[in-house]
Scaffold this motif. Sequence first.
Motif, mmCIF file in Angstrom:
data_model
loop_
_atom_site.group_PDB
_atom_site.id
_atom_site.type_symbol
_atom_site.label_atom_id
_atom_site.label_comp_id
_atom_site.label_asym_id
_atom_site.label_seq_id
_atom_site.Cartn_x
_atom_site.Cartn_y
_atom_site.Cartn_z
ATOM 1 N N ILE A 32 13.476 117.009 21.722
ATOM 2 C CA ILE A 32 12.378 117.797 21.185
ATOM 3 C C ILE A 32 11.218 117.695 22.162
ATOM 4 O O ILE A 32 10.923 116.619 22.687
ATOM 5 C CB ILE A 32 12.009 117.346 19.755
ATOM 6 N N LYS A 33 10.621 118.839 22.468
ATOM 7 C CA LYS A 33 9.526 118.885 23.425
ATOM 8 C C LYS A 33 8.308 119.430 22.691
ATOM 9 O O LYS A 33 8.335 120.541 22.174
ATOM 10 C CB LYS A 33 9.919 119.801 24.580
ATOM 11 N N LEU A 34 7.274 118.621 22.634
ATOM 12 C CA LEU A 34 6.074 119.015 21.901
ATOM 13 C C LEU A 34 5.068 119.603 22.875
ATOM 14 O O LEU A 34 4.627 118.929 23.797
ATOM 15 C CB LEU A 34 5.502 117.778 21.201
ATOM 16 N N HIS A 35 4.716 120.878 22.703
ATOM 17 C CA HIS A 35 3.739 121.502 23.600
ATOM 18 C C HIS A 35 2.316 121.143 23.212
ATOM 19 O O HIS A 35 1.521 120.768 24.041
ATOM 20 C CB HIS A 35 3.891 123.024 23.592
ATOM 21 N N PHE A 36 2.001 121.308 21.951
ATOM 22 C CA PHE A 36 0.665 120.904 21.504
ATOM 23 C C PHE A 36 0.615 120.813 19.998
ATOM 24 O O PHE A 36 1.482 121.338 19.289
ATOM 25 C CB PHE A 36 -0.422 121.851 22.034
ATOM 26 N N LEU A 152 3.340 110.684 20.383
ATOM 27 C CA LEU A 152 4.524 110.165 19.687
ATOM 28 C C LEU A 152 4.358 110.246 18.178
ATOM 29 O O LEU A 152 5.314 110.534 17.456
ATOM 30 C CB LEU A 152 4.788 108.710 20.097
ATOM 31 N N PHE A 153 3.160 109.974 17.713
ATOM 32 C CA PHE A 153 2.896 110.051 16.272
ATOM 33 C C PHE A 153 3.197 111.460 15.757
ATOM 34 O O PHE A 153 3.906 111.642 14.769
ATOM 35 C CB PHE A 153 1.438 109.681 15.980
ATOM 36 N N TRP A 154 2.696 112.472 16.465
ATOM 37 C CA TRP A 154 2.904 113.842 16.009
ATOM 38 C C TRP A 154 4.352 114.272 16.198
ATOM 39 O O TRP A 154 4.916 114.994 15.366
ATOM 40 C CB TRP A 154 1.937 114.800 16.709
ATOM 41 N N LEU A 155 4.958 113.824 17.295
ATOM 42 C CA LEU A 155 6.379 114.081 17.507
ATOM 43 C C LEU A 155 7.179 113.547 16.319
ATOM 44 O O LEU A 155 8.066 114.229 15.779
ATOM 45 C CB LEU A 155 6.816 113.371 18.787
ATOM 46 N N GLY A 156 6.848 112.334 15.914
ATOM 47 C CA GLY A 156 7.523 111.714 14.780
ATOM 48 C C GLY A 156 7.316 112.505 13.500
ATOM 49 O O GLY A 156 8.240 112.710 12.714
ATOM 50 N N THR A 157 6.083 112.961 13.293
ATOM 51 C CA THR A 157 5.770 113.736 12.093
ATOM 52 C C THR A 157 6.598 115.019 12.065
ATOM 53 O O THR A 157 7.204 115.362 11.049
ATOM 54 C CB THR A 157 4.264 114.072 12.079
ATOM 55 N N ILE A 158 6.637 115.707 13.196
ATOM 56 C CA ILE A 158 7.373 116.973 13.256
ATOM 57 C C ILE A 158 8.862 116.746 12.994
ATOM 58 O O ILE A 158 9.495 117.470 12.225
ATOM 59 C CB ILE A 158 7.129 117.652 14.613
ATOM 60 N N CYS A 159 9.428 115.705 13.624
ATOM 61 C CA CYS A 159 10.845 115.394 13.397
ATOM 62 C C CYS A 159 11.128 115.195 11.916
ATOM 63 O O CYS A 159 12.125 115.694 11.393
ATOM 64 C CB CYS A 159 11.247 114.123 14.145
ATOM 65 N N ARG A 160 10.266 114.443 11.245
ATOM 66 C CA ARG A 160 10.535 114.139 9.839
ATOM 67 C C ARG A 160 10.437 115.369 8.959
ATOM 68 O O ARG A 160 11.142 115.480 7.961
ATOM 69 C CB ARG A 160 9.624 113.010 9.351
ATOM 70 N N TYR A 161 9.567 116.302 9.302
ATOM 71 C CA TYR A 161 9.506 117.541 8.516
ATOM 72 C C TYR A 161 10.685 118.457 8.832
ATOM 73 O O TYR A 161 11.213 119.125 7.955
ATOM 74 C CB TYR A 161 8.165 118.254 8.696
ATOM 75 N N ARG B 145 25.690 109.508 6.374
ATOM 76 C CA ARG B 145 26.031 110.924 6.410
ATOM 77 C C ARG B 145 26.195 111.464 7.821
ATOM 78 O O ARG B 145 26.947 112.384 8.062
ATOM 79 C CB ARG B 145 24.963 111.735 5.676
ATOM 80 N N ARG B 146 25.399 110.912 8.734
ATOM 81 C CA ARG B 146 25.510 111.286 10.137
ATOM 82 C C ARG B 146 25.317 112.772 10.402
ATOM 83 O O ARG B 146 26.069 113.390 11.154
ATOM 84 C CB ARG B 146 26.898 110.881 10.681
ATOM 85 N N GLN B 147 24.363 113.370 9.762
ATOM 86 C CA GLN B 147 24.054 114.771 10.013
ATOM 87 C C GLN B 147 22.875 114.852 10.964
ATOM 88 O O GLN B 147 22.133 113.880 11.140
ATOM 89 C CB GLN B 147 23.709 115.478 8.704
ATOM 90 N N ILE B 148 22.671 116.035 11.527
ATOM 91 C CA ILE B 148 21.606 116.202 12.491
ATOM 92 C C ILE B 148 20.235 116.000 11.858
ATOM 93 O O ILE B 148 19.318 115.459 12.484
ATOM 94 C CB ILE B 148 21.715 117.580 13.176
ATOM 95 N N GLU B 149 20.087 116.375 10.596
ATOM 96 C CA GLU B 149 18.781 116.189 9.954
ATOM 97 C C GLU B 149 18.480 114.694 9.757
ATOM 98 O O GLU B 149 17.327 114.282 9.784
ATOM 99 C CB GLU B 149 18.687 116.958 8.632
ATOM 100 N N ASP B 150 19.525 113.899 9.600
ATOM 101 C CA ASP B 150 19.330 112.456 9.476
ATOM 102 C C ASP B 150 18.939 111.867 10.833
ATOM 103 O O ASP B 150 18.097 110.975 10.922
ATOM 104 C CB ASP B 150 20.608 111.792 8.958
ATOM 105 N N HIS B 151 19.580 112.388 11.869
ATOM 106 C CA HIS B 151 19.235 111.990 13.227
ATOM 107 C C HIS B 151 17.741 112.262 13.479
ATOM 108 O O HIS B 151 17.009 111.402 13.962
ATOM 109 C CB HIS B 151 20.100 112.774 14.211
ATOM 110 N N LEU B 152 17.298 113.462 13.118
ATOM 111 C CA LEU B 152 15.891 113.821 13.318
ATOM 112 C C LEU B 152 14.966 112.973 12.451
ATOM 113 O O LEU B 152 13.884 112.588 12.886
ATOM 114 C CB LEU B 152 15.660 115.297 12.991
#
Lengths: 297, 297
Positions: A32-36, A152-161, B145-152
Motif C-alpha cells: 500500500i502506498k500512501l500519497h497523502f 505509519l499511523f495513517w497507513l495503519g488506519t487506512i489498512c484497518r478500514y 481465516r487467512r483472507q486478504i482483509e485479515d492480512h490488511l
Amino acid sequence: MRDWSMKGRPEVFAPEFNQIAGMPELFTDLTIKLHFVRLCSHGREWNYPQRQQAANTLYFVLGGDAFIRHGTNTMPLLPGHAYLLPRGCPLDLHCHTHIQKIWCWFDLLLHNTVDILDGQTTPFHLGQHDFTLAELPDMTARLFRRQIEDHLFWLGTICRYLARLDQDLSECYHHTRQRTGKLMPLFDYIENNLSAKLTLDELASVMKCHPNSLSRLFCRTTGMTLSRYLRRRLMQKAAAMLADRELAVFEIAHELGFADEYYFNRVFRKYFGIAPGKYRHGFFHDSAGPESSDQQS
Amino acid sequence: MRDWSMKGRPEVFAPEFNQIAGMPELFTDLTIKLHFVRLCSHGREWNYPQRQQAANTLYFVLGGDAFIRHGTNTMPLLPGHAYLLPRGCPLDLHCHTHIQKIWCWFDLLLHNTVDILDGQTTPFHLGQHDFTLAELPDMTARLFRRQIEDHLFWLGTICRYLARLDQDLSECYHHTRQRTGKLMPLFDYIENNLSAKLTLDELASVMKCHPNSLSRLFCRTTGMTLSRYLRRRLMQKAAAMLADRELAVFEIAHELGFADEYYFNRVFRKYFGIAPGKYRHGFFHDSAGPESSDQQS
C-alpha cells in the motif's frame, strides 16, 4: 476493562486458542502506498460532475451535507462515516453548503505495479469511523507534523478500514492477479517508463511479440485497449503530480513527455473535464477563500 | 460519546482546523511487508540464548512470565504489552513456565530492498496494547481465516503500533537513507539474486568498479563487510523460508545456492546456533506437545 496485569503466575489465556496458527506468506505481493492524508473543508465549489478519481480515495467525513452520485445511484456522505472511492470510478460530487473531511489518497498495489482497486466501478460505504471528537485534535496534529511515525499511523488506519471491505477486497485481489498474470512484465515496464512518448512498438519489443498480437492480448486479458490504459495511467500520474506542490504545470507536462504545456492541458482537460491549474487549485484552496492557502504549510 | 449524527445542517467542526493540511508525498519509498501473524504458546523450550531475529518481530504478549536479555539488560515481556524486536538484534529469550503471544514477522523496507530497522541493536517496549479480552476471539479468528482483509487488518495494526516508536523510527529511516544512498543498485541486485553463489566480482561488475574498491566503499558506508552482509541476508532469508511450510530443508538449501544440505546446515547452525530442522520445529510446535502440530491448518 482489562485484566492483563494479573499478579502472580498467570494461567494460559483462552485454552481453545492454545495452538499455533497464522497466515502463511500469502499476500506479500501486496503493498500500500500512501500519497497523502489531508484535512480539508470545501464549500459549493466542491460540486463537480463526472469527476474521475486519480488515486483511491478514502473519506472520513467530519461534517457537511455532501453526497456522491454514480450512475443513477446516490450515496450520502454522512458525518461520522467512512467511504472508499476507488480510482478510475467516475462520480458526481455534490454538497449544498460544505463538506469537511479527512481525505486519504493511496494505491493498493500488486507487485508494486497494478492497483487492485482499479476497475472497481462503485464507491463503498465502510460504515461508521471511530474517530472520537476527543482524539481528533491529536490525529489532525499528526497531519501537520509530517513525520514518518505519522505516516505509519495513517497507513495503519487506512489498512484497518480497508479490511472492512471483506469479500470485495478478496475479489479485487484475485481478479487482478488473474488479469495481470502474463502481462506483469508489461505493467512493470509501463510504470517505470510512463510517458506520452511510450509507443506500442517499444512495448511489443519488451514483450517480445508483434505489436498487433500485443494489442489483441492486452485487450482480451484486461478488457481495455492498451492505448486507453496508457492514457489513463498517464492522466492518473499527472493528477498525482498536480496534487503535490513541487512542480509547475509546464514542468509536469515536460516530465511526462508532452511536447508542450498546451497539448498537456488539452489532454488533461479532455480526461478529467477540468484544466490542470484548476484541478490543482481544488487541492490547495478551501472554502475560506484564496487567502487561506497561505495557512497551509 | 460521539455526536457525528447531528440533525439538521451541521456546522463546520473545529474551526481552528478549517484549512487544508496534509503530508506531502514524502514516505512513499517506504513499504511494509508482513510475513505472518501467529498466535502461539511456548513452554520452557522457548528459552534460547543469543537468538538472532531473522525478521522484525512484534510481540503482543497475552500471558506468561517471559523476559528477554540483550547484553546486560533485562526486559520483562509483560502480559498486555507490546514489544518490538528489530531484526538482527541478538537476544536471549527466557521464560520460567510459558509465554503466550501474538507474534508478527515483518520487514519495513526502503525502496523494497533495505530494512530500516536493520542495524537497531536494542528491543523496544511499545507500551500497553489495547486488545481487550472481549475482542481477542475476533482478532484471533482473523489468524485462522487467512483472507486478504485479515492480512490488511493486521498490517494496519502493526503500522499503528510502530507509529509509537516516534523519534526512533525517524532516525532509522533517515540513517538508512543516508547509509544506502549510492549503494541502492547494489542492494537491489543482492535482493533479487540472493544466493550462496553470489560473488564479489559479480557485484563489482554491477556497480562498475573494482572488487577492492567496492569492498572498501561498502565497509565505509555501512560499517559492515560485504561478505558479512551477504551471509546475514542469506541466513535471514533461509530462516524466513523455514518459517513457511512450503519447502523441505534440502529444497531451501538448493534454492539458496548451497552445494548440499549438510553445508547449509553447518552455515545455518553457525549463524543461529540451532539446526534448520529444529528452528522450523520451534515455529510449528507449541508447548502442548508435538501432536498439537496437527491442529495448525
